[in-house]
Design a protein around this motif. Structure first.
Motif, PDB file in Angstrom:
ATOM      1  N   ALA A  45       0.949  -1.385  -0.136  1.00 25.63           N
ATOM      2  CA  ALA A  45       0.002  -0.050  -0.034  1.00 25.63           C
ATOM      3  C   ALA A  45       0.798   1.354   0.155  1.00 25.63           C
ATOM      4  O   ALA A  45       1.971   1.336   0.611  1.00 25.63           O
ATOM      5  CB  ALA A  45      -0.956  -0.071   1.222  1.00 25.63           C
ATOM      6  N   PRO A  46       0.389   2.234  -0.495  1.00 25.09           N
ATOM      7  CA  PRO A  46       1.195   3.482  -0.752  1.00 25.09           C
ATOM      8  C   PRO A  46       1.202   4.033   0.848  1.00 25.09           C
ATOM      9  O   PRO A  46       0.213   4.060   1.698  1.00 25.09           O
ATOM     10  CB  PRO A  46       0.374   4.612  -1.427  1.00 25.09           C
ATOM     11  CG  PRO A  46      -0.890   3.946  -1.675  1.00 25.09           C
ATOM     12  CD  PRO A  46      -0.959   2.538  -1.441  1.00 25.09           C
ATOM     13  N   GLY A  47       2.438   4.469   1.516  1.00 22.44           N
ATOM     14  CA  GLY A  47       2.687   4.742   2.751  1.00 22.44           C
ATOM     15  C   GLY A  47       2.824   3.605   3.656  1.00 22.44           C
ATOM     16  O   GLY A  47       3.222   3.840   4.901  1.00 22.44           O
ATOM     17  N   GLY A  48       2.691   2.307   3.242  1.00 22.78           N
ATOM     18  CA  GLY A  48       2.954   1.157   4.078  1.00 22.78           C
ATOM     19  C   GLY A  48       2.032   0.775   5.137  1.00 22.78           C
ATOM     20  O   GLY A  48       2.002  -0.224   5.628  1.00 22.78           O
ATOM     21  N   PHE A  49       0.643   1.145   5.121  1.00 19.19           N
ATOM     22  CA  PHE A  49      -0.300   0.911   5.728  1.00 19.19           C
ATOM     23  C   PHE A  49      -1.731   0.980   4.875  1.00 19.19           C
ATOM     24  O   PHE A  49      -1.904   1.819   4.075  1.00 19.19           O
ATOM     25  CB  PHE A  49      -0.425   1.728   6.895  1.00 19.19           C
ATOM     26  CG  PHE A  49       0.620   1.719   8.166  1.00 19.19           C
ATOM     27  CD1 PHE A  49       0.617   0.820   8.973  1.00 19.19           C
ATOM     28  CD2 PHE A  49       1.878   2.449   7.942  1.00 19.19           C
ATOM     29  CE1 PHE A  49       1.638   0.431   9.682  1.00 19.19           C
ATOM     30  CE2 PHE A  49       2.699   2.339   8.724  1.00 19.19           C
ATOM     31  CZ  PHE A  49       3.061   1.245   9.731  1.00 19.19           C
ATOM     32  N   GLU A  50      -2.739   0.342   5.411  1.00 20.27           N
ATOM     33  CA  GLU A  50      -4.127   0.271   4.946  1.00 20.27           C
ATOM     34  C   GLU A  50      -5.168   0.327   6.135  1.00 20.27           C
ATOM     35  O   GLU A  50      -4.574   0.147   7.411  1.00 20.27           O
ATOM     36  CB  GLU A  50      -4.304  -0.802   3.825  1.00 20.27           C
ATOM     37  CG  GLU A  50      -4.421  -2.206   4.422  1.00 20.27           C
ATOM     38  CD  GLU A  50      -4.757  -3.303   3.202  1.00 20.27           C
ATOM     39  OE1 GLU A  50      -4.504  -2.922   2.033  1.00 20.27           O
ATOM     40  OE2 GLU A  50      -5.085  -4.343   3.795  1.00 20.27           O
ATOM     41  N   ILE A  51      -6.252   0.597   5.546  1.00 28.47           N
ATOM     42  CA  ILE A  51      -7.133   0.631   6.860  1.00 28.47           C
ATOM     43  C   ILE A  51      -8.481  -0.291   6.498  1.00 28.47           C
ATOM     44  O   ILE A  51      -8.764  -0.434   5.075  1.00 28.47           O
ATOM     45  CB  ILE A  51      -8.063   1.968   7.153  1.00 28.47           C
ATOM     46  CG1 ILE A  51      -8.924   2.171   8.050  1.00 28.47           C
ATOM     47  CG2 ILE A  51      -8.449   2.628   5.682  1.00 28.47           C
ATOM     48  CD1 ILE A  51      -9.454   3.260   8.647  1.00 28.47           C
ATOM     49  N   GLY A  52      -8.712  -1.265   7.332  1.00 29.24           N
ATOM     50  CA  GLY A  52      -9.902  -2.435   7.108  1.00 29.24           C
ATOM     51  C   GLY A  52     -11.315  -1.559   7.495  1.00 29.24           C
ATOM     52  O   GLY A  52     -11.560  -1.272   8.667  1.00 29.24           O
ATOM     53  N   VAL A  53     -11.847  -1.155   6.388  1.00 30.00           N
ATOM     54  CA  VAL A  53     -12.980  -0.242   6.806  1.00 30.00           C
ATOM     55  C   VAL A  53     -14.300  -0.849   7.562  1.00 30.00           C
ATOM     56  O   VAL A  53     -14.522  -1.947   7.039  1.00 30.00           O
ATOM     57  CB  VAL A  53     -13.536   0.348   5.591  1.00 30.00           C
ATOM     58  CG1 VAL A  53     -14.759   1.439   5.795  1.00 30.00           C
ATOM     59  CG2 VAL A  53     -12.391   1.116   4.823  1.00 30.00           C
TER      60      VAL A  53
END
Ligand code: 4AD
Ligand code: MG
Length: 433
Positions: free
Chosen positions: A81-89
């Motif tokens: 992911a861009p930035g190295g983190f994602e969010i599980g919505v």
């Protein structure tokens, strides 16, 4: 639930958080949605599954680009992911849904620059433009930090002025109250000369205006200038101050705006070398260099973009050119005692063809010589009486310069044109939006 910014996401790995921003883009793949959110500090990819979060899925499905959303979910590390983190919505609140019948005008494809400039109020939302504006802010912060650290006091100059500072051809005339005329300032210099006699070491930082008819990638009609001025200072002091200032600004951006430079794909090896001292050559030496490279320049010519590019391309950091012929410089330049046809002035030329980022030097402190120059330049003496007072009452040698903020930031960012580095550019055919 902590409300965080995308920039802070790394500190919340594994935790439920809330982000407040906008939907930047979304990929839909059957029962999975992959939205990308932006919040002004960065962009973050999300994942939302119909099976696990049906309400959030329904809120996001088909949601239009740039709709405003408040999103809750768990942050997790994701290499790809861009930035190295994602969010599980897990939850989504849509504040304003952009209508399908009037979609956001800037799509995620290439647009022509005229179109984008007409949409500048929206264009600044794109990650590249936001990165540039963040770098601009860091450059300003670092420049002021440097000046304050050198013992310079901020004394801002007026914008309405009674006379020209940099020649009458680029003056913007405005109707002042009743029938009086005034001009928008071309430079705060004359006023910081006055505050320097009051406070010693000073600077101004503000917008300046020039009715530039040239349509180049280096000219705006409204641009910001940082203008130091010091009493009992000479040309050498200002060349040293200028290289210290530019080094500090570049090194601060490199250190504090790494992600933004990365987003711009800027080759930072070209900035890492920008450390004082900078190379210095005289105008005469510059003419010799130009002639050797086949350029037709001869003594007495001013340099244009081509000449500046040839000169600066020989070095890995900005180049200082000093002692130009007095005839091609402004009325206030102190002549060189050794060669009175030369002015004790200097320009700093940025590498990579970005042109002149600083112009300045030593000022005439002798009353009679200054009056003579005002007459030679056909400037209205009555408007300059206050300026002549500075030579009537305790005149001292003094010097200063002006750093063009946008030229400097355009070079640091590596943008093609200076118009991208100011929130709302003003140019020969543009005052909208
Ligand atoms: O060289 P300039 O005209 O110098 C002065 O105005 C002096 N009075 C400053 C001083 O000594 N206090 O302008 C200074 C800098 C240039 O080197 C350039 O970087 C920038 O201002 N500049 C412009 N930037 C964008 N658009 C324009 N039209 C500019 N004109 C000058
Ligand atoms: Mg200049």
């Amino acid at each position: 639930m902590p409300i965080i910014t995308i920039e802070q996401a790394g500190q919340y790995d594994g935790q439920e958080v809330t982000l407040r921003g906008w939907l930047y883009n979304q990929r839909e793949s059957g029962k999975l949605l992959f939205p990308i959110f932006r919040d002004g500090t960065g962009i973050m990819q999300g994942v939302c599954s119909l099976k696990e979060q049906p309400a959030a899925f329904e809120a996001l499905r088909g949601l239009t680009q740039e709709s405003s959303v408040i999103v809750t979910g768990k942050i997790r590390a994701e290499q790809r992911a861009p930035g190295g983190f994602e969010i599980g919505v897990s939850a989504v609140e849509v504040l304003q849904r952009v209508s399908e019948s009037q979609p956001y005008p800037i799509q995620l494809k290439e647009h022509g620059v005229d179109f984008l400039l007409n949409q500048r109020h929206l264009w600044i939302r794109s990650p590249r433009q936001a990165a540039i504006l963040r770098i601009r802010a860091e450059a300003i912060r670092a420049a002021r930090e440097f000046m304050d650290g050198q013992g310079y006091t901020l004394t801002d100059a007026p914008i309405f002025t009674p006379a020209a500072c940099e020649g009458t051809t680029t003056l913007f005339e405005v109707q002042y109250i009743d029938d009086e005329k005034a001009y928008l300032t071309q430079s705060g210099q004359l006023y910081v000369e006055a505050t320097a006699m009051a406070l010693g070491k000073v600077y101004a930082f503000g917008p300046t205006f020039r009715a530039e008819k040239s349509k180049t990638r280096r000219h705006l009609t409204e641009f910001w200038m940082l203008e130091p001025e010091a009493a009992y200072a000479d040309l050498g002091d200002m060349m040293e101050l200028g290289e210290g200032l530019v080094s500090h600004v570049v090194q601060s951006v490199l250190k504090n705006r790494t992600r933004e430079l990365e987003a711009l794909k800027r080759d930072t090896t070209k900035l890492a070398t920008v450390k004082a001292p900078f190379p210095r050559i005289s105008y005469d030496e510059a003419i010799a260099v130009l002639q050797k490279s086949g350029n037709p320049a001869k003594h007495g010519d001013d340099f244009g973009g081509d000449e500046e590019t040839i000169l600066s391309s020989q070095y890995d950091r900005p180049l200082i050119v000093h002692r130009y012929p007095a005839a091609i410089k402004a009325f206030y330049m102190q002549p060189d005692p050794q060669r009175p046809d030369l002015a004790l002035g200097f320009d700093m030329l940025a590498p990579e063809g970005y042109g002149e980022i600083i112009g300045g030097g030593q000022r005439i402190h002798d009353y009679d010589l200054l009056v003579k120059r005002l007459r030679e330049h056909n400037l209205p003496e009555e408007s300059f009486q206050w300026y002549l007072d500075l030579r009537r009452y305790g005149s001292v040698p003094h010097a200063g310069f002006g750093l063009g903020l946008e030229r400097t930031v355009a070079w640091i960012c590596g943008t093609e044109h200076i118009r991208e580095v100011i929130p709302f550019p003003r140019m020969i055919y543009r005052v909208y939006p």
